[in-house]
Design an enzyme around this catalytic site. Sequence first.
Site: not given
Length: 404
Positions: A135, A184, A195
């Site tokens: 996070g 993802e 990413d």
Amino acid sequence: MSKSLIVSSPGKTILFGEHAVVYGATALAAAVSLRSYCKLQTTNNNEIVIVMSDIGTERRWNLQSLPWQHVTVENVQHPASSPNLDLLQGLGELLKNEENGLIHSAMLCTLYLFTSLSSPSQGCTLTISSQVPLGAGLGSSATISVVVATSLLLAFGNIEPPSSNSLQNNKALALIEAWSFLGECCIHGTPSGIDNAVATNGGLIAFRKATAHQSAMKEFLKPKDTLSVMITDTKQPKSTKKLVQGVFELKERLPTVIDSIIDAIDGISKSAVLALTSESDKNSSAKKLGEFIVLNQKLLECLGVSHYSIDRVLQATKSIGWTKLTGAGGGGCTITLLTPECKEEEFKLCKESLLAHKNSIYDVQLGGPGVSVVTDSDSFFPQYESDFDFKKLNLLSKFNKYYI
């Protein structure tokens, strides 16, 4: 089929271009030296076991309980561009009693990739461990998707371990990137793909989205040197959705002004690419990048996405380097490039000040290698596996075998 292997991949940080990238500006992302790891062991048991060792969680399912009837993969070498919704629904039913959102997402991603890439007759244990904080905007979920996808592609013979054959390696990387993107999607719905691209390939990636006036661009770059930076996690919660919406509303009210800021950020990103890939003198390159960092941070402040927790880091680090927020802002993480003149004592005092305010600090290198593989055919595997099992992850990088 290899009976045991360990795969790792790097997290990422956004160096330049946050928020402006939404409107077609260039952004620059870099791999960071914090890595996630997955150990895959094939077993004679008729079950899939997933272990998240960092949080002491283990889940297991009998292979026959998985929704194989929804798997539609005809050729692993040609993955779909979007996830199989029927398979997702079937796996969601399997996980309906999983109350922890983090565990649910990780299990859904892993089970989706397992059912898509494995066999209903082969049991496996997948053990996942990570240095990438959750996070914090450092691509933790993408690294998990990449290491799981790579482990399964290797174990079931769809790619080979790294070799001197660059063509073979590039083909493997493209397949890893495509499958990890689907993983993802299980977590984030509609990820950008950046990413998992960084987690697969490492290095730097300059990218922009397609607009009415330009085509999409994704360019893999190799920096002249790796950069040592400090990432500070302010631990300040933030809503990326609200921050993006805030910039949108500001642009609606002040289109000419905000368009100028977006253009300026685009120019910074493009200039940074040149400095990182062509500047011969490391100190000169660092100072130039430092100026870009300061300018980019000021422009992000103009967009209203900074925060007092970020301001505190800016103040604490001004004597040792150049700092900007990274990612959505509103808290989250900052990145500090140290000045060539930074002294060890100054650095130590700065870190103590930041830690006193409950920040977490990570000393990392940017632009390093992407996904790596070590298998039980490697002579050093027993020591590598032992270090992994005892969570000595900082000792593993010297053994990693990379595709690039």
